[in-house]
Design a protein around this motif. Sequence first.
Motif, mmCIF file in Angstrom:
data_model
loop_
_atom_site.group_PDB
_atom_site.id
_atom_site.type_symbol
_atom_site.label_atom_id
_atom_site.label_comp_id
_atom_site.label_asym_id
_atom_site.label_seq_id
_atom_site.Cartn_x
_atom_site.Cartn_y
_atom_site.Cartn_z
ATOM 1 N N UNK A 211 13.427 13.664 22.851
ATOM 2 C CA UNK A 211 12.471 14.754 22.744
ATOM 3 C C UNK A 211 12.539 15.412 21.371
ATOM 4 N N UNK A 212 11.448 16.089 21.032
ATOM 5 C CA UNK A 212 11.370 16.865 19.795
ATOM 6 C C UNK A 212 10.613 18.150 20.097
ATOM 7 N N UNK A 213 10.695 19.100 19.195
ATOM 8 C CA UNK A 213 9.933 20.347 19.319
ATOM 9 C C UNK A 213 8.704 20.246 18.439
ATOM 10 N N UNK A 214 7.517 20.408 19.032
ATOM 11 C CA UNK A 214 6.290 20.213 18.265
ATOM 12 C C UNK A 214 5.920 21.470 17.483
ATOM 13 N N UNK A 215 4.782 21.403 16.785
ATOM 14 C CA UNK A 215 4.381 22.485 15.886
ATOM 15 C C UNK A 215 4.056 23.776 16.625
ATOM 16 N N UNK A 216 3.818 23.673 17.932
ATOM 17 C CA UNK A 216 3.538 24.880 18.714
ATOM 18 C C UNK A 216 4.780 25.420 19.402
ATOM 19 N N UNK A 217 5.920 24.766 19.216
ATOM 20 C CA UNK A 217 7.167 25.207 19.814
ATOM 21 C C UNK A 217 7.501 24.568 21.139
#
Length: 547
Positions: A211-217
Amino acid sequence: MCYLVESRKPGSTKRAMNLRFCQRAVCSVVLLGACVPTTTACRRSKDAPAPTANAAQGVESPAGGPVQAKAPARSAWQATACSPGSAKTFEVGPDQANKTLASVPWGDLQPGDTVRIHSAPEPYREKVLFSASGTAAAPIRVCGVPDANGNLPVIEGSGAVTKPGLAFPSTYTEPRGVFVITETHDQRWGYKPSYIVIEGLEVRNGFATEKFTDASGKQLPYLENAAAIFVERGEHITVRGNVMHGCGNGFFVASSGDEATQSRDILVEGNYIYGNGSTGNNKDRHHNIYTEAIGITFQYNRLGPLREGSGGSALKDRSANTIIRYNWIEGGSRSLDLVEPEDSFPQAGKVPNFGDAYVYGNVFVATKVSASRVFHYGGDTGEFPKYRRGTLFFYNNTVVSFASEADHYFTNLFQLDTDEQTADVRNNLIQRVGDSHLTWSFEKGVVRLGTNWVTSPISSGRKEFTGKILPLSGKDQTLLGDDPKFRSFPAQDYCLAEGSPARGVGGALPDNLPAELRPTLQYKPHQSSIPRPRMGVGDDLGALSCP
């Protein structure tokens, strides 16, 4: 390859969702100063296997030990050390002016700028959206600065964080890669990042279970076909001296059906790409390399075995006029899978002789997990008018196959899908180590044979074979034997020892072969090259001509 993509009409700033599950891959390359066209498309897999090693540590090496990525040995073809550029230089590292990748103004970089990413004790757990352009005279360069022990800086996909507010062109682009090259949502339709050099980085673990954290959090998983470096669209791009592993695809280039989405002129050289791919029901959909572009060259790369249990290919390409030379390619269901332009056919199909491919000076190691058809040339969509209909020029390669009868009864060197595909095969050395039965071709196509050394025996094809085997001189020049006498087979030193039956017996190269496609160099383990002392008549057979 397939994926969901958003698109805009020319002149529009609005994006319309295209709900085709079709990932687009595209690549192109500059060859000796000239733009050589190529194209490759990729298919989307639906499996989501677990990685074979702890994501924080990366995948394991073929020998089972953890991999510590080192800077490749520098050679004449490689750039000099990661030095400051002709314009601004952005230093990134714990002790540098920019502590994080997010502090670099990626979208505002200008021609001649350089981003120097320093190796650090901890990986950079950040995602990159690269949307800027350099010029031919002043490319933008992103390069890794190794530490004192030669360790490359690591960009880690597992747990990576995207800079808040970054405007990816689509919600489906962000989870497609760790290092992404494409336009932003706000750039004009038809803009493509261009004149970019990416080198000396280790990029890893962009995979469906991570998983990663996207630009919207939000925390999101990567898509199944996520890549270490994903070029959604771009031109004049060099990817050099990197290490890419632990992803669905290692390196991926996409193209689509119009010029606005067509990738062009891509050079892939001196990289180490291994341990990618997927397992499960669709394990054949993801690969170490998957590309579709107009103009692509692969050279001096080392491709290692894929993720354990993967059925993907070492290199799958849908590009126009593909060039694959001076590489070490080990493992993969197929060593090469050279098929038709898929999404980009409206552009790539216009390229003269788009289906021709030049494969020379490579070392291929087909392991016991490799498929029974080693080199595929033609197509795989069933849309026969789009298939490559030219010639696969296959010369001065060394092929070592380890398959046994228990793995597959036949080892078919070439799979040509129709009788409109031709393989021109000369000056190669092909050693069968196991007891699988060698054939020149699978069922169809035309194989033109010059001088080649092959482990005895070899047949034309399976009993279903309806194609043609045509000796180039009107008589069979195949040299058969049991032992080519490598200098050290256990050490994978495939130079020919004194007394080898494959020394000094090379035949003529293809007629009218351009000078830039002659084997003037040879692969040097690993990720480097040296001059080839001889070529053509009287040369040694295979990829390596050694004293």
